[in-house]
Design a protein around this motif. Structure first.
Motif, PDB file in Angstrom:
ATOM      1  N   ALA A  73      38.271  53.668  25.984  1.00 54.94           N
ATOM      2  CA  ALA A  73      37.662  52.553  25.254  1.00 54.94           C
ATOM      3  C   ALA A  73      38.335  52.373  23.902  1.00 54.94           C
ATOM      4  O   ALA A  73      38.486  51.249  23.422  1.00 54.94           O
ATOM      5  N   ARG A  74      38.760  53.468  23.303  1.00 52.59           N
ATOM      6  CA  ARG A  74      39.453  53.380  22.009  1.00 52.59           C
ATOM      7  C   ARG A  74      40.891  52.903  22.157  1.00 52.59           C
ATOM      8  O   ARG A  74      41.489  52.433  21.193  1.00 52.59           O
ATOM      9  N   GLN A  75      41.423  53.043  23.365  1.00 47.76           N
ATOM     10  CA  GLN A  75      42.793  52.586  23.629  1.00 47.76           C
ATOM     11  C   GLN A  75      42.854  51.124  24.050  1.00 47.76           C
ATOM     12  O   GLN A  75      43.934  50.598  24.281  1.00 47.76           O
ATOM     13  N   GLY A  76      41.703  50.479  24.175  1.00 50.92           N
ATOM     14  CA  GLY A  76      41.686  49.093  24.638  1.00 50.92           C
ATOM     15  C   GLY A  76      41.796  48.954  26.134  1.00 50.92           C
ATOM     16  O   GLY A  76      42.356  47.978  26.645  1.00 50.92           O
ATOM     17  N   VAL A  77      41.257  49.956  26.879  1.00 48.58           N
ATOM     18  CA  VAL A  77      41.313  49.946  28.336  1.00 48.58           C
ATOM     19  C   VAL A  77      39.903  49.734  28.887  1.00 48.58           C
ATOM     20  O   VAL A  77      38.971  50.469  28.540  1.00 48.58           O
ATOM     21  N   GLY A  78      39.736  48.731  29.729  1.00 48.83           N
ATOM     22  CA  GLY A  78      38.451  48.450  30.357  1.00 48.83           C
ATOM     23  C   GLY A  78      38.504  48.730  31.848  1.00 48.83           C
ATOM     24  O   GLY A  78      39.543  48.536  32.484  1.00 48.83           O
ATOM     25  N   ARG A 119      31.581  43.823  30.755  1.00 50.12           N
ATOM     26  CA  ARG A 119      31.699  45.129  30.080  1.00 50.12           C
ATOM     27  C   ARG A 119      33.158  45.580  30.030  1.00 50.12           C
ATOM     28  O   ARG A 119      33.630  46.091  29.009  1.00 50.12           O
ATOM     29  N   ALA A 120      33.879  45.375  31.136  1.00 50.93           N
ATOM     30  CA  ALA A 120      35.297  45.746  31.149  1.00 50.93           C
ATOM     31  C   ALA A 120      36.092  44.921  30.142  1.00 50.93           C
ATOM     32  O   ALA A 120      37.007  45.436  29.487  1.00 50.93           O
ATOM     33  N   PHE A 121      35.740  43.646  30.010  1.00 53.84           N
ATOM     34  CA  PHE A 121      36.400  42.788  29.019  1.00 53.84           C
ATOM     35  C   PHE A 121      36.185  43.295  27.602  1.00 53.84           C
ATOM     36  O   PHE A 121      37.091  43.250  26.771  1.00 53.84           O
ATOM     37  N   VAL A 122      34.980  43.755  27.299  1.00 56.39           N
ATOM     38  CA  VAL A 122      34.680  44.217  25.939  1.00 56.39           C
ATOM     39  C   VAL A 122      35.586  45.383  25.562  1.00 56.39           C
ATOM     40  O   VAL A 122      36.087  45.465  24.444  1.00 56.39           O
ATOM     41  N   ALA A 123      35.818  46.288  26.511  1.00 60.60           N
ATOM     42  CA  ALA A 123      36.694  47.432  26.233  1.00 60.60           C
ATOM     43  C   ALA A 123      38.164  47.066  26.366  1.00 60.60           C
ATOM     44  O   ALA A 123      39.002  47.521  25.587  1.00 60.60           O
ATOM     45  N   GLY A 124      38.477  46.225  27.369  1.00 60.53           N
ATOM     46  CA  GLY A 124      39.864  46.027  27.759  1.00 60.53           C
ATOM     47  C   GLY A 124      40.606  44.989  26.957  1.00 60.53           C
ATOM     48  O   GLY A 124      40.987  43.940  27.488  1.00 60.53           O
ATOM     49  N   THR A 125      40.844  45.262  25.728  1.00 62.65           N
ATOM     50  CA  THR A 125      41.606  44.329  24.898  1.00 62.65           C
ATOM     51  C   THR A 125      43.092  44.355  25.225  1.00 62.65           C
ATOM     52  O   THR A 125      43.826  43.421  24.887  1.00 62.65           O
ATOM     53  N   ARG A 126      43.552  45.436  25.879  1.00 58.97           N
ATOM     54  CA  ARG A 126      44.971  45.531  26.249  1.00 58.97           C
ATOM     55  C   ARG A 126      45.191  45.685  27.751  1.00 58.97           C
ATOM     56  O   ARG A 126      46.130  45.114  28.296  1.00 58.97           O
TER      57      ARG A 126
END
Length: 215
Positions: A74-79, A146-153
């Motif tokens: 989650a801190r790495q931008g992975v959803g 939820r995956a979008f919120v984490a997955g910025t990259r």
């Protein structure tokens, strides 16, 4: 963005993945296609460090994450969107959507959630309901949000089209097409038969009996 090299995974003594290698370039959409039991979910769970590996390496944005704790993603931008959704049933939809932002202690959580609710207004409309009160299709949308919120990259989507009505499949394709047009996410989508993902992806990997080949 994601590089898997010579990955092997066993579960209960049975070898599930055998020397798997693949990569997802930055901002690329990649399909992972294989029949049920071929190893798709095992590969995605291994990438997310939800199960361990016997051999090989996993790198996300150049960082070796093979032995990382799952919450680090989650801190790495992975959803991650699991096939079975894995929502917290007693929590509200809004709490489920925000969970990765809480885990990562992100400064822009509100902006991320607003963006997701704009992209998927169906989720915003039920944000105050408990997850257990939703239909299976609605839960799929919440899991995607939820995956979008984490997955910025990078986003890992396991069978997003499985078991949902055709109208919802079309809606999911529309949402992912919007994301693809924005060009700032890498996405790996698994599917049993590539019916819906073909128009979305830049390249496809086929998995069969735990081995992966490029199409």
């Amino acid at each position: 963005m994601l590089r898997v090299e010579n990955l092997s995974v066993s579960i209960a003594g049975a070898e599930i993945l055998r020397d798997v290698s693949l990569q997802v370039e930055p901002n690329a959409f990649v399909g992972l296609v294989g029949r049920n039991g071929a190893g798709k979910t095992t590969l995605m769970r291994a990438v997310m460090n939800l199960i361990g590996s016997d051999a090989g390496t996993i790198r996300i944005a150049g960082e070796d994450t093979t032995r990382a704790a799952p919450h680090i993603h989650a801190r790495q931008g992975v959803g991650y969107m699991p096939e079975d959704r894995r929502l917290v049933p007693d929590w509200s939809v809004d709490d489920n959507v925000r969970l990765p932002a809480w885990a990562a202690n992100t400064d822009d959580a509100e902006a991320r959630v607003r963006r997701i609710y704009e992209l998927i207004p169906e989720v915003a409309k039920v944000s105050d309901r408990r997850a257990m009160q939703l239909s299976g299709g609605q839960q799929k949308l919440v899991a995607l949000a939820r995956a979008f919120v984490a997955g910025t990259r990078l986003m890992i989507l396991d069978e997003p089209f499985e078991g949902v009505a055709p109208a919802l499949v079309q809606r999911l394709v529309e949402i992912l097409s919007t994301l693809r047009s924005e060009g700032d996410h890498a996405v790996m989508i698994s599917e049993s038969d590539a019916v819906y993902s073909t128009a979305l992806v830049d390249r496809t990997f086929v998995i069969e009996r735990g081995r992966v080949s490029a199409v």
